[in-house]
Design a protein around this motif. Sequence first.
Motif, PDB file in Angstrom:
ATOM      1  N   CYS A 135       0.982  -1.257   0.033  1.00 55.57           N
ATOM      2  CA  CYS A 135       0.062   0.081   0.029  1.00 55.57           C
ATOM      3  C   CYS A 135       0.970   1.300  -0.071  1.00 55.57           C
ATOM      4  O   CYS A 135       1.497   1.609   0.887  1.00 55.57           O
ATOM      5  N   ALA A 136       0.988   2.092  -1.212  1.00 56.11           N
ATOM      6  CA  ALA A 136       1.789   3.057  -1.493  1.00 56.11           C
ATOM      7  C   ALA A 136       1.599   4.192  -0.341  1.00 56.11           C
ATOM      8  O   ALA A 136       2.529   4.540   0.394  1.00 56.11           O
ATOM      9  N   PRO A 137       0.624   4.713  -0.090  1.00 56.17           N
ATOM     10  CA  PRO A 137       0.314   5.464   0.770  1.00 56.17           C
ATOM     11  C   PRO A 137       0.711   5.187   2.117  1.00 56.17           C
ATOM     12  O   PRO A 137       0.953   6.068   3.000  1.00 56.17           O
ATOM     13  N   CYS A 138       0.588   4.001   2.530  1.00 53.62           N
ATOM     14  CA  CYS A 138       0.820   3.500   3.920  1.00 53.62           C
ATOM     15  C   CYS A 138       2.245   3.540   3.994  1.00 53.62           C
ATOM     16  O   CYS A 138       2.816   4.045   5.092  1.00 53.62           O
ATOM     17  N   VAL A 139       3.161   3.146   3.117  1.00 50.52           N
ATOM     18  CA  VAL A 139       4.453   3.089   3.204  1.00 50.52           C
ATOM     19  C   VAL A 139       4.904   4.405   3.254  1.00 50.52           C
ATOM     20  O   VAL A 139       5.840   4.838   4.133  1.00 50.52           O
TER      21      VAL A 139
ATOM     22  N   LYS B 135       4.450 -12.943   4.177  1.00 45.16           N
ATOM     23  CA  LYS B 135       5.099 -12.588   5.347  1.00 45.16           C
ATOM     24  C   LYS B 135       6.891 -12.569   5.153  1.00 45.16           C
ATOM     25  O   LYS B 135       7.310 -11.708   5.559  1.00 45.16           O
ATOM     26  N   GLU B 136       7.094 -13.838   4.845  1.00 44.63           N
ATOM     27  CA  GLU B 136       8.518 -13.873   4.925  1.00 44.63           C
ATOM     28  C   GLU B 136       9.395 -13.517   3.874  1.00 44.63           C
ATOM     29  O   GLU B 136      10.572 -12.739   4.141  1.00 44.63           O
ATOM     30  N   LYS B 137       8.755 -13.268   2.621  1.00 46.64           N
ATOM     31  CA  LYS B 137       9.668 -12.771   1.611  1.00 46.64           C
ATOM     32  C   LYS B 137       9.209 -11.138   1.284  1.00 46.64           C
ATOM     33  O   LYS B 137      10.121 -10.592   0.549  1.00 46.64           O
ATOM     34  N   ARG B 138       8.376 -10.711   2.088  1.00 46.50           N
ATOM     35  CA  ARG B 138       8.094  -9.136   1.605  1.00 46.50           C
ATOM     36  C   ARG B 138       8.008  -8.387   3.022  1.00 46.50           C
ATOM     37  O   ARG B 138       8.763  -7.434   3.152  1.00 46.50           O
TER      38      ARG B 138
ATOM     39  N   PHE C  10      10.955  -5.840   4.441  1.00 47.77           N
ATOM     40  CA  PHE C  10      10.615  -4.483   4.457  1.00 47.77           C
ATOM     41  C   PHE C  10      10.860  -4.019   5.781  1.00 47.77           C
ATOM     42  O   PHE C  10      11.548  -2.745   5.851  1.00 47.77           O
ATOM     43  N   LEU C  11      10.445  -4.828   7.059  1.00 49.65           N
ATOM     44  CA  LEU C  11      10.723  -4.011   8.102  1.00 49.65           C
ATOM     45  C   LEU C  11      12.235  -3.878   8.605  1.00 49.65           C
ATOM     46  O   LEU C  11      12.799  -3.046   9.048  1.00 49.65           O
ATOM     47  N   GLU C  12      12.943  -4.816   8.060  1.00 54.58           N
ATOM     48  CA  GLU C  12      14.435  -4.933   8.291  1.00 54.58           C
ATOM     49  C   GLU C  12      15.101  -3.792   7.648  1.00 54.58           C
ATOM     50  O   GLU C  12      15.993  -2.842   8.233  1.00 54.58           O
TER      51      GLU C  12
END
Lengths: 200, 165
Positions: free
Chosen positions: B57-61, B92-95, B99-101
């Motif tokens: 979600c671009a606006p979220c990011v 979860k694992e691949k995105r 992303f969080l890291e």
Amino acid sequence: MKQIILFFFLVSLAISAAAQGYKVGDKASDFKLLNVDGTMVSMADFNEAKGFIVMFTCNHCPYSVAYEDRKIELHNKFVDLGYPVIAINPNDTVVQPQDSFSKMQERAKAKGFPYPYLIDAEQTVFKEYGATRTPHVFLLNKENNDLVVRYIGAIDNNHEDASKATEKYVESAIEALMNGKKIETEFTKAIGCTIKVKKS
Amino acid sequence: MKYFNTIIIFIFLQTTPFLLISQSFRDVPTIDFKTFEPWLKKQNDTTYVINFWATWCAPCVKELPDFEKINKKYESQKFKMLLVSLDFLRDKEKRLIPFLEKNQLRAEVTLLHAPNANVWIDIVDKSWSGAIPATLIYKNNRKVFHEGGYTFDELDQIISKLITN
């Protein structure tokens, strides 16, 4: 304290002002929008139709993509019964370039969309309907000479896995309409991508 | 035996850095709506910020860095932020975790896996259509829910009012 109450009042006012659009039972307006094949499409062009599955959707949103095959199946199942899908991309193509008209054409070709895929370039149609996210379905039924909104919401209740969907809202609603029965679930909510509005 | 001890110590020394690294990896629990629901109505003096988002979600990011700044600003106070990811479980694992890291997000993140959204969106807030981003900010019974993005200043204004009163 008074200030805080006023503040929360204003915030809630701002939120309720944003909520508008059609409710179930309202008459829907026709539109004339550019299709990926270069023609202009209106619902009035479909003389034989008994109604329409108007679907605000787009290229980029993973929720829309997850439903892509189900949209095609829905159209193929119901077009001959009088309820074709009409897909409309409501997003501003500057804010979301993946939803540009040429990208829409590419996607329609790659997936072989059997239904029109229109662009709401002026962003007037989605606002009038009250679509807030993609995908967002408005099921319209021809009654006398009007197009009446009979269902608003999601396609079914599992975006991640079609085989695990236990309620197929749009299908059930159309079947109820065809059998002259009451639609059991006429409004649902779902997670989706916000509609990307043109920046002023 | 002497050798054995040496080997054990050697192995321990070799693996310690890896253990430390693996502890720094993000722990993102996957929860269903029932498990998540108590987050919506905690009755204490803490101000809660519950943000619904997803990596796709671009606006979220776009607004996440502002949420991170807010979290840093208020973390020493009675304040708790939860970033509720609505990413697909298979991503979860691949995105999500990469992303969080990559973005070094420190606020708590949980993956809400609850596909049947029609039954729980209204419980979060009646005014929510389901589009994200969406954010719930509350302290006890005072709450502000907003579908759409926030700027740092908007968040700061709402939170500072709630925290100080």
